[in-house]
Design a protein around this motif. Structure first.
Motif, short mmCIF file in Angstrom:
data_model
loop_
_atom_site.label_atom_id
_atom_site.label_comp_id
_atom_site.label_asym_id
_atom_site.label_seq_id
_atom_site.Cartn_x
_atom_site.Cartn_y
_atom_site.Cartn_z
N UNK A 78 0.81 -1.22 0.00
CA UNK A 78 0.00 0.00 0.00
C UNK A 78 0.84 1.27 0.00
N UNK A 79 2.12 1.16 -0.36
CA UNK A 79 3.00 2.33 -0.29
C UNK A 79 2.53 3.44 -1.23
N UNK A 80 2.00 3.07 -2.38
CA UNK A 80 1.56 4.08 -3.34
C UNK A 80 0.42 4.94 -2.80
N UNK A 81 -0.30 4.42 -1.82
CA UNK A 81 -1.43 5.17 -1.24
C UNK A 81 -1.05 5.91 0.03
N UNK A 82 0.19 5.74 0.47
CA UNK A 82 0.62 6.39 1.70
C UNK A 82 1.13 7.80 1.43
N UNK A 83 1.45 8.51 2.50
CA UNK A 83 1.87 9.90 2.39
C UNK A 83 3.26 10.01 1.75
N UNK A 84 3.58 11.22 1.35
CA UNK A 84 4.90 11.48 0.76
C UNK A 84 6.00 11.18 1.76
N UNK A 85 5.74 11.49 3.03
CA UNK A 85 6.73 11.23 4.08
C UNK A 85 7.01 9.74 4.21
#
Length: 211
Positions: A78-85
């Motif tokens: 789910x990294x693509x849906x996580x924040x920029x940080x």
């Protein structure tokens, strides 16, 4: 300095050296003396370092090909849906894997630790303690008197620098490119400090150059 150390016509027939790379991609404008062709040498060096960073990343992180996935450091689903940080934190951790493996090698870390221990080994009275457990003797210098005294113990303590080390295979190409990466990343850090106008970082890097 980098070209003085790593760029030599004698290594033209050696794979993965600066000179052989400059021949391979036909960079005739690159010179051994950067003062005569700074821009060309700089651009070539950055290209070489970036290519090695990519190759190092693929090797350390476990990429089988350019379109593959890092088997040794999997990307969260789910990294693509996580924040920029969160994405930056993943990249920083992945970068740390490469740096720890190829730039900050065991030898360089051991050397730094040994130097730190040598400095901190003195007690509050600026004297060197006997390294035998339980002995209260101290010495003004880390010299012959200290070692002779330590030899009177049974068994005598073994200084860290005399501890046998495991024999490692000598891979000249690997060692050369690790050293090139270390110096090249240092140069890129310096260029970034100049670009950002970071005076504190520039002073620190210049001190390292002087050392």
């Amino acid at each position: 300095m980098i070209f003085n150390i790593f760029f030599s016509g004698k290594s033209d027939n050696d794979d993965c050296t600066l000179f052989s790379d400059h021949t391979l991609i036909n960079r005739r404008s690159v010179k051994a003396d950067p003062t005569t062709a700074y821009r060309e040498d700089r651009d070539f060096l950055l290209l070489v370092i970036k290519s090695r960073v990519i190759a190092a990343a693929m090797t350390v992180l476990g990429f089988e090909n350019k379109s593959g996935q890092p088997d040794n450091f999997p990307i969260p689903e789910n990294l693509s849906n996580q924040s920029k940080l969160a994405k930056q934190q993943y990249l920083h951790k992945a970068s740390a894997q490469i740096i720890d493996k190829l730039v900050f090698t065991n030898d360089s870390i051991e050397k730094a630790l040994a130097e730190g221990i040598s400095i901190q080994e003195k007690d509050s009275g600026k004297r060197f303690p006997c390294r035998f457990v339980g002995c209260s003797h101290t010495f003004k210098y880390d010299g012959k008197s200290r070692r002779l005294h330590e030899m009177t113990h049974d068994p005598p303590p073994i200084p860290d620098e005399q501890t046998p080390k495991s024999v490692q295979s000598n891979d000249d190409i690997y060692s050369y490119n690790c050293a090139l990466l270390e110096n090249g990343l240092f140069f890129m850090n310096f260029l970034d400090a100049v670009k950002e106008g970071d005076g504190s970082r520039i002073k620190y890097l210049l001190l390292l150059c002087k050392a």
